[in-house]
Scaffold this motif. Structure first.
Motif, PDB file in Angstrom:
ATOM      1  N   GLY A   7       0.292  11.648 -14.084  1.00  0.00           N
ATOM      2  CA  GLY A   7      -0.970  12.370 -14.053  1.00  0.00           C
ATOM      3  C   GLY A   7      -1.964  11.850 -13.036  1.00  0.00           C
ATOM      4  O   GLY A   7      -3.054  12.398 -12.893  1.00  0.00           O
ATOM      5  N   ARG A   8      -1.592  10.789 -12.347  1.00  0.00           N
ATOM      6  CA  ARG A   8      -2.483  10.248 -11.318  1.00  0.00           C
ATOM      7  C   ARG A   8      -1.910  10.555  -9.936  1.00  0.00           C
ATOM      8  O   ARG A   8      -0.707  10.587  -9.755  1.00  0.00           O
ATOM      9  N   THR A   9      -2.792  10.732  -8.979  1.00  0.00           N
ATOM     10  CA  THR A   9      -2.345  11.041  -7.628  1.00  0.00           C
ATOM     11  C   THR A   9      -2.446   9.807  -6.734  1.00  0.00           C
ATOM     12  O   THR A   9      -3.180   8.862  -7.044  1.00  0.00           O
ATOM     13  N   ASN A  18       0.809  -1.229   0.000  1.00  0.00           N
ATOM     14  CA  ASN A  18       0.000   0.000   0.000  1.00  0.00           C
ATOM     15  C   ASN A  18       0.840   1.277   0.000  1.00  0.00           C
ATOM     16  O   ASN A  18       0.554   2.206   0.741  1.00  0.00           O
ATOM     17  N   ARG A  19       1.822   1.329  -0.797  1.00  0.00           N
ATOM     18  CA  ARG A  19       2.618   2.551  -0.877  1.00  0.00           C
ATOM     19  C   ARG A  19       2.096   3.364  -2.050  1.00  0.00           C
ATOM     20  O   ARG A  19       2.661   3.388  -3.135  1.00  0.00           O
ATOM     21  N   TRP A  20       0.997   4.029  -1.785  1.00  0.00           N
ATOM     22  CA  TRP A  20       0.224   4.656  -2.860  1.00  0.00           C
ATOM     23  C   TRP A  20       1.009   5.740  -3.573  1.00  0.00           C
ATOM     24  O   TRP A  20       0.898   5.898  -4.794  1.00  0.00           O
ATOM     25  N   ALA A  21       1.772   6.481  -2.831  1.00  0.00           N
ATOM     26  CA  ALA A  21       2.539   7.556  -3.464  1.00  0.00           C
ATOM     27  C   ALA A  21       3.566   6.972  -4.431  1.00  0.00           C
ATOM     28  O   ALA A  21       3.798   7.514  -5.517  1.00  0.00           O
ATOM     29  N   GLN A  22       4.171   5.865  -4.038  1.00  0.00           N
ATOM     30  CA  GLN A  22       5.144   5.217  -4.921  1.00  0.00           C
ATOM     31  C   GLN A  22       4.450   4.636  -6.148  1.00  0.00           C
ATOM     32  O   GLN A  22       4.932   4.733  -7.265  1.00  0.00           O
ATOM     33  N   ILE A  23       3.308   4.032  -5.920  1.00  0.00           N
ATOM     34  CA  ILE A  23       2.553   3.450  -7.033  1.00  0.00           C
ATOM     35  C   ILE A  23       2.147   4.535  -8.010  1.00  0.00           C
ATOM     36  O   ILE A  23       2.252   4.378  -9.227  1.00  0.00           O
ATOM     37  N   ALA A  24       1.703   5.656  -7.468  1.00  0.00           N
ATOM     38  CA  ALA A  24       1.232   6.753  -8.322  1.00  0.00           C
ATOM     39  C   ALA A  24       2.349   7.291  -9.217  1.00  0.00           C
ATOM     40  O   ALA A  24       2.083   7.808 -10.300  1.00  0.00           O
ATOM     41  N   LYS A  25       3.583   7.137  -8.785  1.00  0.00           N
ATOM     42  CA  LYS A  25       4.698   7.613  -9.603  1.00  0.00           C
ATOM     43  C   LYS A  25       4.832   6.829 -10.904  1.00  0.00           C
ATOM     44  O   LYS A  25       5.458   7.274 -11.845  1.00  0.00           O
TER      45      LYS A  25
END
Length: 314
Positions: free
Chosen positions: A97-99, A86-93
């Motif tokens: 264009g997605r947060t 659940n490392r959403w910020a890393q996934i979003a990278k």
DNA sequence: AAGCACTGCAACCGCCACCAT
DNA sequence: TATGGTGGCGGTTGCAGTGCT
């Protein structure tokens, strides 16, 4: 200790009005932000700086992509989540264009349910017990599975050596078109993901059949070399699932550190990067003179005379 | 049409890490 | 070294919209 800016009185909460959005956008566009805590005052907003930051990052930023997630984005989220959790910020990278908030919401409202419906634990990506039992008698069942934590604690990414990995073209007639993109720029996992998602299938497949010897000294439940097939509860072998023309093993001869005959769409690098955390002493010895070694922080792979190595970044 | 349950998503909360003093 | 301010992150909440009865 709370945020200084949030402790001030007369701070508005809740949904943002178009007027507020306009004020914030205009201010950030014209002046940028040196300190978010000073933005509300400078922009004429009765919000706390934290709220302004969130609104800008998640909604007003000009480079945001709008609309539904594509299938490719969904695949990327699942793949990266398999590795990072659940490392959403890393996934979003990995999704321009997605947060992180958007990815998190999409995961919770959509992907999670899909995985559950397909019989996978969305936290571990492993088959749920009930589904495992169902498929136990089917030795060739194609499944998804993965470790919960892919990287050692505190590691940021995986680094591969920069050499393009190629199998010797003349050493094994069973292997054709066998270029494996083993390349991943330092700390740029996204590149690797992109390559794998977009490359022609043959770039990542062995064609033909290869016999494998899996020597697994940590044969417990969570040993998981890669993702892919469940051979039995204790021995998991794999390849990528994302490639087209992915074929099932042609034969499984024995379980538990013995020989496996595979229709070898074997070594997708993304898969290889998985799982070493939990099987530090695992050695994989395909009979086609390939070797791969794994441990907690380093691993290497030999193919014929070519040698690749990589390490986790701690 | 009304009431209720469910869903998706924007926003908030609490915590942690980092930095300056 | 201790403390306070801030940015960043993941978990959670609350609400508007939608569908069902």
């Amino acid at each position: 200790m709370g945020h200084h800016c949030c402790s001030k009185q007369r701070v508005k909460r809740g949904l943002w009005s178009p007027e507020e959005d306009d004020k914030l956008s205009t201010h950030i566009t014209n002046h940028g932000h040196v300190s978010w805590s000073s933005v509300p005052k400078l922009a004429g907003l009765q919000r706390c700086g934290k709220s302004c930051r969130l609104r800008w990052i998640n909604y007003l930023r000009p480079d945001l992509k709008r609309g539904s997630f594509t299938e490719e984005e969904e695949r990327t989220i699942v793949e990266v989540h398999r590795i990072l959790g659940n490392r959403w910020a890393q996934i979003a990278k990995h999704l321009p264009g997605r947060t992180d908030n958007e990815v998190k919401n999409f995961w919770n409202s959509c992907i999670k349910k899909k995985l559950l419906a397909q019989g996978f634990d969305p936290n571990t990506h492993n088959l749920l017990l009930s589904h495992k039992n169902k498929s136990k008698s089917k030795t060739k069942t194609k499944t998804k599975t993965a470790n919960h934590h892919r990287f050692p604690p505190n590691s940021n990414s995986l680094v591969f050596s920069d050499d393009h990995h190629q199998l010797p073209s003349d050493t094994n007639s069973e292997l054709q078109n066998n270029t494996i993109n083993f390349e991943c720029n330092t700390a740029d996992y996204n590149t690797q993901m992109h390559n794998i998602n977009n490359a022609p299938t043959t770039d990542y497949q062995f064609l033909g059949t290869s016999s494998l010897n899996i020597s697994n000294s940590v044969s417990n439940n969570d040993v998981n070399l890669c993702d892919g097939y469940i051979i039995d509860e204790n021995s998991i072998w794999s390849t990528t699932r994302s490639l087209e023309n992915f074929e099932q093993p042609t034969q499984t001869t024995q379980v538990g550190g013995a020989d496996y005959n595979y229709d070898a769409s074997l070594f997708d690098m993304l898969s290889i990067s998985y799982g070493f955390e939990d099987c530090p002493s695992t050695t994989i010895l395909p009979s086609s003179s390939s070797q791969m070694y794994g441990d907690m922080e380093q691993f290497a792979w030999c193919e014929g005379n070519n040698f690749q190595c990589g390490s986790y970044v701690l």
